[in-house]
Design a protein around this motif. Sequence first.
Motif, PDB file in Angstrom:
ATOM      1  N   PRO A 143       0.795  -1.237   0.000  1.00 56.17           N
ATOM      2  CA  PRO A 143       0.000   0.000   0.000  1.00 56.17           C
ATOM      3  C   PRO A 143       0.827   1.287   0.000  1.00 56.17           C
ATOM      4  CG  PRO A 143      -0.818  -1.549   1.645  1.00 56.17           C
ATOM      5  CD  PRO A 143       0.493  -2.083   1.173  1.00 56.17           C
TER       6      PRO A 143
ATOM      7  N   THR B 193      -0.007  -5.064   4.730  1.00 54.78           N
ATOM      8  CA  THR B 193      -1.066  -4.155   5.194  1.00 54.78           C
ATOM      9  C   THR B 193      -0.748  -2.678   5.021  1.00 54.78           C
ATOM     10  OG1 THR B 193      -0.078  -4.041   7.399  1.00 54.78           O
ATOM     11  CG2 THR B 193      -1.730  -5.764   7.040  1.00 54.78           C
TER      12      THR B 193
ATOM     13  N   LYS C  67       0.821  -1.103   7.335  1.00 53.75           N
ATOM     14  CA  LYS C  67       0.943  -0.540   8.688  1.00 53.75           C
ATOM     15  C   LYS C  67       2.419  -0.296   9.008  1.00 53.75           C
ATOM     16  CE  LYS C  67      -1.372  -3.822  10.789  1.00 53.75           C
ATOM     17  NZ  LYS C  67      -2.038  -4.494  11.920  1.00 53.75           N
TER      18      LYS C  67
ATOM     19  N   TRP D  16      -8.714  -7.696   6.850  1.00 56.18           N
ATOM     20  CA  TRP D  16      -7.362  -7.347   6.392  1.00 56.18           C
ATOM     21  C   TRP D  16      -6.576  -6.457   7.325  1.00 56.18           C
ATOM     22  CZ3 TRP D  16      -8.348  -2.319   6.477  1.00 56.18           C
ATOM     23  CH2 TRP D  16      -9.583  -1.843   6.019  1.00 56.18           C
ATOM     24  N   ASN D  17      -7.149  -6.056   8.449  1.00 58.31           N
ATOM     25  CA  ASN D  17      -6.413  -5.081   9.264  1.00 58.31           C
ATOM     26  C   ASN D  17      -5.368  -5.700  10.191  1.00 58.31           C
ATOM     27  OD1 ASN D  17      -8.450  -6.181  10.776  1.00 58.31           O
ATOM     28  ND2 ASN D  17      -9.003  -4.281  11.795  1.00 58.31           N
TER      29      ASN D  17
ATOM     30  N   THR E 296      -7.030  -9.302   0.438  1.00 59.99           N
ATOM     31  CA  THR E 296      -6.199  -8.092   0.436  1.00 59.99           C
ATOM     32  C   THR E 296      -4.874  -8.328   1.170  1.00 59.99           C
ATOM     33  OG1 THR E 296      -8.266  -6.872   0.526  1.00 59.99           O
ATOM     34  CG2 THR E 296      -6.293  -5.599   0.938  1.00 59.99           C
ATOM     35  N   THR E 297      -4.881  -9.204   2.149  1.00 58.91           N
ATOM     36  CA  THR E 297      -3.690  -9.442   2.984  1.00 58.91           C
ATOM     37  C   THR E 297      -3.481 -10.945   3.208  1.00 58.91           C
ATOM     38  OG1 THR E 297      -5.103  -9.223   4.931  1.00 58.91           O
ATOM     39  CG2 THR E 297      -3.872  -7.256   4.255  1.00 58.91           C
TER      40      THR E 297
ATOM     41  N   SER F 258      -3.041   2.270  13.219  1.00 56.11           N
ATOM     42  CA  SER F 258      -3.302   1.490  12.004  1.00 56.11           C
ATOM     43  C   SER F 258      -4.099   2.306  10.978  1.00 56.11           C
ATOM     44  CB  SER F 258      -4.063   0.195  12.326  1.00 56.11           C
ATOM     45  OG  SER F 258      -3.313  -0.620  13.178  1.00 56.11           O
TER      46      SER F 258
ATOM     47  N   GLN G  60      -7.842   1.856  10.875  1.00 55.32           N
ATOM     48  CA  GLN G  60      -8.481   0.614  10.413  1.00 55.32           C
ATOM     49  C   GLN G  60      -8.555  -0.405  11.553  1.00 55.32           C
ATOM     50  OE1 GLN G  60      -6.836   0.495   5.906  1.00 55.32           O
ATOM     51  NE2 GLN G  60      -5.295   0.751   7.459  1.00 55.32           N
TER      52      GLN G  60
ATOM     53  N   VAL H 208      -4.955   0.422   3.615  1.00 54.59           N
ATOM     54  CA  VAL H 208      -4.599  -0.914   3.149  1.00 54.59           C
ATOM     55  C   VAL H 208      -4.689  -1.066   1.639  1.00 54.59           C
ATOM     56  CG1 VAL H 208      -6.891  -1.974   3.303  1.00 54.59           C
ATOM     57  CG2 VAL H 208      -4.869  -3.365   3.754  1.00 54.59           C
ATOM     58  N   SER H 209      -5.593  -0.298   1.004  1.00 55.22           N
ATOM     59  CA  SER H 209      -5.791  -0.457  -0.442  1.00 55.22           C
ATOM     60  C   SER H 209      -6.349   0.836  -1.024  1.00 55.22           C
ATOM     61  CB  SER H 209      -6.792  -1.599  -0.722  1.00 55.22           C
ATOM     62  OG  SER H 209      -8.055  -1.250  -0.183  1.00 55.22           O
TER      63      SER H 209
END
Length: 484
Positions: free
Chosen positions: A29, A94, A96, A152-153, A180-181, A279, A282, A327-328
């Motif tokens: 990301p 992610t 993060k 996904w977080n 996504t992750t 985060s 998220q 994240v996206s």
Amino acid sequence: MKFQPTASHFIDGAYVEDTAGTPIDVIYPATGEVIARLHSATPQIIEQALTSAKRAQKAWAAMTGTERGRVLRRAADIMRERNRELSILETHDTGKPLQETLVADATSGADALEYFGGLAGSLTGEHIPLGGGDFVYTIREALGVCVGIGAWNYPTQIACWKGAPALACGNAMVFKPSETTPLSALKVAEILIEAGAPKGIYNVVQGYGDVGAALVTDPRVAKVSLTGSVPTGRKVYAAAAEGMKHVTMELGGKSPLIVFDDADIENAVSGAILGNFYSSGQVCSNGTRVFVQKGIKEAFLTRLTERLAKVKIGDPMDEAVNFGPMVSEAQMNIVLGYIEKGKAEGARLVHGGARLDREGFYLEPTVFADVTDDMTIAREEIFGPVMSVLDFETEDEVMARANATEFGLAAGVFTNDLTRAHRVVAGFEAGTCYINTYNLAPVEAPFGGSKMSGVGRENSKLAINHFSEMKTVYVSMNDVEAPY
Ligand code: NDP
């Protein structure tokens, strides 16, 4: 590609691929770069995973709890030893900041493996004396094959929060990460094998919602544990109900955080920052409706914006950075849509509100003041770094407003009045409450929501009840009396 795993899925102790599945591009990301390409599970892959889990589960359940616990505790040790490597992977999956992933992801997963590993040897039924020497005993039994579906977080954490209690109780798991992750759950599966878990006890299959749906409806599956949004929760719960399966639902929220005018303002601002911007916002339990009593509203907003000016946004791999990208691109656009709605509906933008002019999916931490209860940003879960500050005057008024939501995941209060703090918490319609702090989730304490935010609890001894069931055995020591 730098983070390309050996294959997409991990089944029966080994990596497995089926390139006929829909491709899943894993995107970093912070740059938009594709860092791995996986494939969604085909029906054959799903079948392989379920067959393997079903085959492995009985022997795993027949081991002593101490033996199972040893495997989980070994896995916890390996995760801690590899924390940096796993955190780098999590940061790429992610977005993060590494500063966060080093302390909140693999470490939290390891805590779950260690905690439930420790509990595994003490899981028992009980003895219940009846009259005349008769008695009942109960046997705590595993449910069988459990399905875990993740958001996904917190991909590593979710894979472990579901896997650790499931395995401690003698179940096998098939885990589907969010597409996504998808990367870190594979590492959890690998580490469990390395720690001595039998093949097939913890399988990972990748895929979109359709893969989750296929798993949930399979008759071999006894339990489904989902972390996701309320709409998905509703679908998964309904599908599980068809098969009368056990469920745990960890869903979304729109949690209130109430700051009374006698609160320590620095602590309240810290709580609001942790509860909105960690985060990049998220986090399901975030206190995104920050009710501030009128007397301290301006002081609160002043300190909040002063402190937000010090946020370090940037390359998540730089350990000094404490605020990373969304994240996206899709999630970033959803959040930007909410920011526009906030402006259009008359909220006052006091900080942030824009996308950063750089590569990657970066948004500024955003604060709206003068938000009213009917505004979209005060009603819907945004799942991004957008804080709504709402005014209030009295305790009765704020309690009614705080609870006027379909969600009930978390709630917090900042006040120095001891009796008020406990009264307010008693009145909150939420599963997880905080007094003068926010957003803690240690493995020892139950975590979960009320109302539309979910059913069941993760973590703590309570999670054991959600991954096992009791068999009741009546024993007569006397002759059986029958009427004829
Ligand atoms: P989603 O609800 O979109 O997805 C959750 C998971 O369910 C994904 O793996 C998804 O797959 C899968 N899924 C989607 N449709 C189905 C279906 N019909 N049957 C089975 N599985 C399905 O959530 P997000 O991933 O967008 O995560 C954000 C949400 O998660 C937020 O609402 C947040 O509040 C909540 N959350 C709750 C937490 C809690 O503990 N209470 C913690 C963290 C997040 P796919 O992604 O491939 O569609």
